[in-house]
Design an enzyme around this catalytic site. Sequence first.
Site, PDB file in Angstrom:
ATOM      1  N   LYS A 135      42.720  48.853  31.942  1.00 41.40           N
ATOM      2  CA  LYS A 135      42.193  48.695  33.194  1.00 41.40           C
ATOM      3  C   LYS A 135      42.958  48.911  34.290  1.00 41.40           C
ATOM      4  O   LYS A 135      43.879  48.317  34.669  1.00 41.40           O
ATOM      5  CB  LYS A 135      41.386  47.551  33.465  1.00 41.40           C
ATOM      6  N   GLU A 175      29.997  42.943  31.065  1.00 46.57           N
ATOM      7  CA  GLU A 175      31.167  42.136  30.897  1.00 46.57           C
ATOM      8  C   GLU A 175      30.773  40.826  31.795  1.00 46.57           C
ATOM      9  O   GLU A 175      30.627  40.767  32.831  1.00 46.57           O
ATOM     10  CB  GLU A 175      32.327  42.662  31.634  1.00 46.57           C
TER      11      GLU A 175
END
Length: 220
Positions: A138, A49
């Site tokens: 998340k 990411e």
Amino acid sequence: MTGETAPNRAALPTLTRDGRLVVVARARRAEDYERVLDVLVDAGVRSVEVTLTTPGTFDRLPALIERYRGAADIGVGTVTALDQLERVIDAGAPYAVTPITSATLVERAVAAGLPIVPGGLTPTELFASWSLGASAVKVFPAGQVAPGYVKDLRGPFPGIAVVPSGGVDLDGARAWLAAGAVAVSVGGPLLGDAFADGDLAALRERTARFVAACAEGSGS
């Protein structure tokens, strides 16, 4: 709606799902990405990411996606605004991550078929995103709760896919995955000083330990 049958929920990309480890690469500048990502990918990381807090990330993104195509998913994190998400979609990134709970971002990603992992901490925040079709949610900052939180969430929300992020170290990665997280999001405990011209051999060793830990019990 329970969230279990949310329309058009995009699955996490295969490499990300199978690797169960997302490395959050928060570099000082985008020019530093390849030096570190080459080591991560060579050591077995299948999902990275890159973050919008790093200046120049969007300019570097197409080249990164192409460089690691077939070897690692290069997702984009710290997406907090719709115009940013539109650029992620246009770039063809395999997934987006946001630290916030935003119906606007989730709905737009779902409409575009882009897997998105929105952040939240409370059951209300996490279920709100899940019910709209997020690919996973998340738990952030994960250091404020314990791995058993996955079981707590799955009581009322049986199918929810959880990715903890924030302060997840090697032992934490094992614990969260054993508790049922679909993947773990890891930054500093793995990267250390890599983006500050740190020892890449040491980075390779840390990476190998995390990759092995995340492969335990995965059937791979």
